[in-house]
Design a protein around this motif. Structure first.
Motif, PDB file in Angstrom:
ATOM      1  N   ALA A 165      -3.271  67.919 -44.650  1.00  0.00           N
ATOM      2  CA  ALA A 165      -1.537  67.481 -44.324  1.00  0.00           C
ATOM      3  C   ALA A 165      -1.465  66.277 -42.778  1.00  0.00           C
ATOM      4  CB  ALA A 165      -0.533  68.037 -44.287  1.00  0.00           C
ATOM      5  N   LYS A 166      -2.571  65.969 -42.705  1.00  0.00           N
ATOM      6  CA  LYS A 166      -3.579  64.584 -41.370  1.00  0.00           C
ATOM      7  C   LYS A 166      -3.382  63.911 -41.667  1.00  0.00           C
ATOM      8  CE  LYS A 166      -3.690  67.947 -37.923  1.00  0.00           C
ATOM      9  NZ  LYS A 166      -3.516  69.485 -38.534  1.00  0.00           N
ATOM     10  N   MET A 167      -3.610  62.428 -41.000  1.00  0.00           N
ATOM     11  CA  MET A 167      -3.645  61.095 -41.155  1.00  0.00           C
ATOM     12  C   MET A 167      -4.724  60.806 -41.650  1.00  0.00           C
ATOM     13  SD  MET A 167      -2.061  57.897 -39.053  1.00  0.00           S
ATOM     14  CE  MET A 167      -2.007  56.274 -39.381  1.00  0.00           C
ATOM     15  N   ALA A 168      -5.713  62.017 -40.607  1.00  0.00           N
ATOM     16  CA  ALA A 168      -6.722  60.988 -40.991  1.00  0.00           C
ATOM     17  C   ALA A 168      -7.256  61.508 -42.023  1.00  0.00           C
ATOM     18  CB  ALA A 168      -7.759  61.864 -39.701  1.00  0.00           C
ATOM     19  N   PRO A 169      -8.297  60.664 -42.981  1.00  0.00           N
ATOM     20  CA  PRO A 169      -9.005  61.420 -44.659  1.00  0.00           C
ATOM     21  C   PRO A 169      -9.921  62.455 -44.221  1.00  0.00           C
ATOM     22  CG  PRO A 169      -8.964  58.704 -44.169  1.00  0.00           C
ATOM     23  CD  PRO A 169      -8.833  59.638 -42.670  1.00  0.00           C
ATOM     24  N   GLU A 170     -10.679  62.256 -43.588  1.00  0.00           N
ATOM     25  CA  GLU A 170     -11.490  63.188 -43.759  1.00  0.00           C
ATOM     26  C   GLU A 170     -11.810  63.942 -42.259  1.00  0.00           C
ATOM     27  OE1 GLU A 170     -14.911  63.524 -46.589  1.00  0.00           O
ATOM     28  OE2 GLU A 170     -13.921  61.578 -47.815  1.00  0.00           O
ATOM     29  N   THR A 171     -12.521  65.322 -42.696  1.00  0.00           N
ATOM     30  CA  THR A 171     -13.319  65.723 -41.023  1.00  0.00           C
ATOM     31  C   THR A 171     -14.736  64.354 -40.166  1.00  0.00           C
ATOM     32  OG1 THR A 171     -15.043  67.114 -42.213  1.00  0.00           O
ATOM     33  CG2 THR A 171     -13.023  67.819 -41.044  1.00  0.00           C
ATOM     34  N   LYS A 172     -15.051  63.864 -41.282  1.00  0.00           N
ATOM     35  CA  LYS A 172     -16.469  62.863 -40.942  1.00  0.00           C
ATOM     36  C   LYS A 172     -15.492  61.931 -40.469  1.00  0.00           C
ATOM     37  CE  LYS A 172     -16.137  60.094 -44.968  1.00  0.00           C
ATOM     38  NZ  LYS A 172     -17.529  59.611 -46.244  1.00  0.00           N
ATOM     39  N   ASN A 173     -14.458  61.348 -40.351  1.00  0.00           N
ATOM     40  CA  ASN A 173     -13.689  60.391 -39.804  1.00  0.00           C
ATOM     41  C   ASN A 173     -13.491  60.202 -38.089  1.00  0.00           C
ATOM     42  OD1 ASN A 173     -12.440  60.194 -42.874  1.00  0.00           O
ATOM     43  ND2 ASN A 173     -12.919  58.475 -42.492  1.00  0.00           N
ATOM     44  N   VAL A 174     -12.836  61.770 -37.764  1.00  0.00           N
ATOM     45  CA  VAL A 174     -12.434  62.236 -36.846  1.00  0.00           C
ATOM     46  C   VAL A 174     -14.002  62.995 -36.202  1.00  0.00           C
ATOM     47  CG1 VAL A 174     -11.753  64.251 -35.777  1.00  0.00           C
ATOM     48  CG2 VAL A 174     -10.612  64.039 -38.025  1.00  0.00           C
ATOM     49  N   ARG A 175     -14.449  62.536 -36.791  1.00  0.00           N
ATOM     50  CA  ARG A 175     -16.389  63.049 -36.160  1.00  0.00           C
ATOM     51  C   ARG A 175     -16.337  61.899 -36.078  1.00  0.00           C
ATOM     52  NH1 ARG A 175     -19.288  67.788 -36.135  1.00  0.00           N
ATOM     53  NH2 ARG A 175     -18.134  69.049 -36.859  1.00  0.00           N
ATOM     54  N   GLU A 176     -16.749  60.705 -36.499  1.00  0.00           N
ATOM     55  CA  GLU A 176     -17.142  59.130 -35.995  1.00  0.00           C
ATOM     56  C   GLU A 176     -15.979  58.491 -34.730  1.00  0.00           C
ATOM     57  OE1 GLU A 176     -16.581  54.952 -38.354  1.00  0.00           O
ATOM     58  OE2 GLU A 176     -16.311  56.692 -39.494  1.00  0.00           O
ATOM     59  N   MET A 177     -14.679  58.896 -34.588  1.00  0.00           N
ATOM     60  CA  MET A 177     -14.244  58.513 -33.789  1.00  0.00           C
ATOM     61  C   MET A 177     -14.260  59.185 -32.122  1.00  0.00           C
ATOM     62  SD  MET A 177      -9.785  59.256 -32.876  1.00  0.00           S
ATOM     63  CE  MET A 177      -9.879  60.564 -32.025  1.00  0.00           C
ATOM     64  N   ILE A 178     -14.989  60.774 -32.662  1.00  0.00           N
ATOM     65  CA  ILE A 178     -15.479  60.828 -31.558  1.00  0.00           C
ATOM     66  C   ILE A 178     -16.666  60.562 -31.076  1.00  0.00           C
ATOM     67  CG2 ILE A 178     -15.979  63.543 -30.778  1.00  0.00           C
ATOM     68  CD1 ILE A 178     -14.399  64.623 -32.317  1.00  0.00           C
ATOM     69  N   VAL A 179     -17.014  60.516 -31.851  1.00  0.00           N
ATOM     70  CA  VAL A 179     -18.715  60.307 -31.352  1.00  0.00           C
ATOM     71  C   VAL A 179     -18.247  58.886 -31.326  1.00  0.00           C
ATOM     72  CG1 VAL A 179     -20.550  59.002 -32.051  1.00  0.00           C
ATOM     73  CG2 VAL A 179     -20.116  61.415 -32.881  1.00  0.00           C
ATOM     74  N   ASN A 180     -17.654  57.802 -31.697  1.00  0.00           N
ATOM     75  CA  ASN A 180     -17.867  56.408 -30.533  1.00  0.00           C
ATOM     76  C   ASN A 180     -17.688  55.802 -29.136  1.00  0.00           C
ATOM     77  OD1 ASN A 180     -19.335  55.127 -33.490  1.00  0.00           O
ATOM     78  ND2 ASN A 180     -17.250  54.696 -34.632  1.00  0.00           N
ATOM     79  N   LEU A 181     -16.657  57.142 -29.526  1.00  0.00           N
ATOM     80  CA  LEU A 181     -15.451  57.164 -27.901  1.00  0.00           C
ATOM     81  C   LEU A 181     -16.447  57.705 -27.044  1.00  0.00           C
ATOM     82  CD1 LEU A 181     -12.457  57.964 -28.795  1.00  0.00           C
ATOM     83  CD2 LEU A 181     -12.971  55.823 -28.001  1.00  0.00           C
TER      84      LEU A 181
END
Length: 726
Positions: free
Chosen positions: A292-308
């Protein structure tokens, strides 16, 4: 029995606004039970409905939800701002019944079929984008509520939901009790060396409230608590290192003692969330959260965290090296400890930028900050805000109520402001919550009303509250949330304001507002010396701007640490290792379980054993902190966001939304912050999209309507002074 039962119960019959002066703990149980009884009666009729329409199905169902929302929402609000043993007991008595009733709606096959029938009817019944989103969300939420479950699976699922609700309350109460239990009375001058005058005045005032009738700022005694305005200045300013250590250890071990211990509560919450996810057919609870969130999958969230993290980690390491060198220059002989960081960071910041928080405080009396903040809202969003001529009955004398008007002087919204910390009865942090939701009915338009709650520095004596700059930012943040709730133009209850807005987009308006406190024109509006009325002098303002990104890498890394830890606890912790491991023994696919061993021999794990919550914390901390946490660090035991709030497997939402908010503010920068005409036009577009559309459209589409494109991380990195490192 009709809907006017319990005529003397101010919770059940609230009127336009709750009468907080009349609400007592004994009103909770009968009001909640009557709302549930009425709701069950009305559900029977809806279950028999053969041809569901918006009028015949959604509106009566909305009426059932609204009644309980108002009662239970008011109880929850009071639990946060006026906690008491009696209120807790009443809340705990009926909480299982509330959860059970809500599940009976979410899991009702007849209601689910009606939602599906409405969706199948298409434009005939779903006449607006808002209604389309409401129907889609209802179907999704019904599935997440276990509507497709049967027999023992549904029974177990419901047991878990009831237990999780009770555990969240237990967690929150333990944090409040642990905060309340910690007190240090300081009596000697050497104990308070370095602490600013405003803190001494507040600490003496707190001591008076605890029975030290003769306490004064000059002579003490002074009371230290774990309320943020009390303990954090100790970490920043106290020259007494032993005191800093005592306070730091108390803050990071809160609610982890034998008497008040949230560790087993955390374990049980995580275990039940994982079981909940598997019953629903998900691999782990993180997948449930993201459904029920905007981020499609956990991999997208991890990608943001890793990049930052690639940007933040080296910056934070460099900041620590410089801080260590500075501390040595100041005579600090051994290695920096965690209780030294805030102290030397503040000393170095004062030297680098030649100002202190205490110098700024007199320029930010709360009444002046409010006045300037309201002027900014008028400029950007063409609204007027003023204290209501007739104040409603409130829960504490410090609370004030404001009305919001449009350009025709028509009232369009309102909000309560509860600005100060209150030890023992008010939980920490700051938040916006819903008192009334905008809704158009056949009879009238219900105007939105918000609660804006902060834990700022209380006034002392005749002087108003003198705010730190951080407290000013926090107020703007919560006001941003309030604006999205109050300036919605959506008339459907389930999609107005922040309702039905994906959780990882809901911080966009709040973080967007924080940017304005760094603009000179806004500073002129919100600052005025408490004695002279003089706005913040330009040299001080320039120092604030220069210091804005001080320790930015460390601050960003800390948020990434919290975000990844939250995600890891809900994605990996709680089951068994699956998948194939390679690349030096690191698993390439892990879901629904605990990362525990090294895989060899054809990729099969040779060692699998349980990894505790603390093990997960240490593993993430090794990568996302510069100084490892103390062995006894138990900050998770007071991490209410994820264990007693709505941020489970969603703490990343702050950074996800900050990418959006920074990119949105960049639009105003590009238009020219000194160009009033351009700013007003852009503010109008921002109001008509981000603030107005609520949950009637997907936030990605709303953002594109405002910005004309998707957001990028560039503005976030630039605003944090990290763009060169990128």
């Amino acid at each position: 029995m009709n809907d006017n039962t319990l005529p003397e119960n101010p919770l059940f019959n609230q009127g336009e606004l709750p009468d907080f002066s009349a609400i007592q703990a004994e009103h909770v149980v009968p009001a909640v039970r009557e709302a549930i009884r009425v709701g069950r009666e009305k559900l029977k009729t809806l279950e028999q409905l053969q041809n569901p329409t918006w009028q015949a199905f959604v509106l009566p169902l909305r009426d059932i939800s609204r009644r309980l929302d108002r009662i239970w929402g008011t109880v929850g609000h009071l639990l946060g701002v006026k906690n008491s043993d009696a209120l807790r007991a009443a809340h705990e008595e009926v909480q299982p019944e509330v959860v059970e009733f809500q599940l009976s709606i979410g899991q009702n096959p007849a209601l689910f079929k009606s939602w599906q029938a409405l969706q199948a009817a298409g434009p005939k019944e779903i006449t607006t984008a808002a209604r389309k989103r409401i129907v889609e969300a209802a179907i999704r939420d019904a599935r997440l509520s276990g509507v497709a479950l049967e027999g023992e699976k549904q029974k177990r699922f419901n047991e878990i939901q009831r237990d999780l609700a009770a555990l969240a309350t237990k967690f929150s109460n333990a944090v409040l009790d642990a905060t309340k239990a910690f007190q240090i009375v300081l009596t000697k001058p050497e104990e308070i060396a370095g602490l600013p005058q405003s803190w001494l005045a507040g600490a003496a005032h707190a001591a008076q409230a605890k029975g030290h009738a003769g306490a004064t700022a000059e002579n003490g005694p002074w009371l230290v608590t774990l309320d943020y305005p009390s303990y954090y200045p100790v970490l920043q300013h106290a020259q007494n290192r032993a005191l800093r250590e005592q306070v730091y250890r108390a803050s990071v071990t809160r609610a982890s003692s034998e008497k008040l211990n949230n560790w087993p509560v955390i374990d049980e919450i995580l275990r039940l969330r994982h079981e909940n996810a598997q019953i629903l057919g998900f691999a782990n609870y993180a997948q449930v959260s993201l459904a029920a969130k905007m981020a499609p999958e956990t991999k997208n969230v991890r990608e943001m965290i890793v990049n930052l993290g690639k940007v933040a980690k080296p910056q934070a390491q460099n900041e620590f090296v410089r801080l260590t060198e500075y501390a040595k220059q100041k005579g600090h002989e051994d290695s920096l400890q965690l209780w030294d960081i805030a102290f030397y960071s503040e000393r170095r910041r004062e030297e680098l930028y030649s100002f202190t928080d205490e110098e700024l405080r007199p320029y930010f009396p709360l009444p002046k900050v409010l006045s300037g903040m309201f002027d900014l809202a008028e400029k950007l969003f063409t609204v007027k805000i003023a204290a209501a001529p007739t104040q409603p009955k409130v829960w504490h004398r410090d609370v004030q109520y404001f009305d919001v008007y449009d350009t025709t002087a028509k009232k369009i919204a309102g909000f309560f402001l509860d600005p100060y910390a209150r030890s023992g009865e008010k939980r920490g942090g700051a938040w916006m919550d819903v008192c009334r939701q905008r809704e158009a009915t056949e009879e009238s338009l219900v105007l939105p009303v918000a609660y804006l709650v902060c834990n700022g520095t209380p006034p002392v004596g005749e002087k108003p509250s003198l705010m730190t700059f951080t407290e000013v930012e926090t107020l703007f943040h919560e006001f941003g949330h309030g604006l999205q709730h109050m300036l919605t133009t959506v008339d459907e209850y389930e999609a107005s304001g922040i309702s039905n807005v994906e959780w990882d987009a809901v911080e966009l308006p709040s973080q967007f507002m924080e940017n304005w406190v760094y603009e000179r024109s806004v500073i002129d509006q919100i600052s005025g010396h408490v004695e002279t009325g003089e706005p913040l002098p330009q040299p001080l303002f320039e120092k604030i701007i220069a210091a804005k990104n001080y320790m930015a890498g460390s601050i960003l890394l800390r948020q990434l640490y919290f975000s990844l830890l939250d995600l890891e606890l809900h994605e990996v912790h709680g089951g068994t290792l699956v998948g194939v491991a390679k690349d030096g023994g690191k698993p390439t696919e892990v879901h629904g379980g605990t990362l525990v061993g090294v895989a060899t021999e054809g990729g099969k794990p040779t060692e699998v054993h349980g990894e505790t919550v603390r093990d997960v914390q240490r593993r993430i901390a090794a990568e996302y902190t510069v100084i490892p946490p103390l062995p006894e660090d138990a900050f998770l035991c007071s991490f209410s966001h994820i264990f007693a709030g709505g941020y489970a497997a969603g703490y990343y939402s702050y950074k996800w939304a900050e990418v959006l908010s920074a990119d949105a503010f960049a639009a105003f920068e590009e238009a020219g912050l000194n160009d009033d005409g351009a700013i007003r036009e852009l503010g109008r577009r921002y109001r008509e999209t981000v603030l107005a559309r609520g949950g009637s459209e997907h936030p990605l589409e709303v953002y594109r309507a405002f910005r004309g494109r998707d957001a990028t991380i560039d503005a976030l990195l630039r605003h944090n002074g990290l763009i060169q490192a990128a």
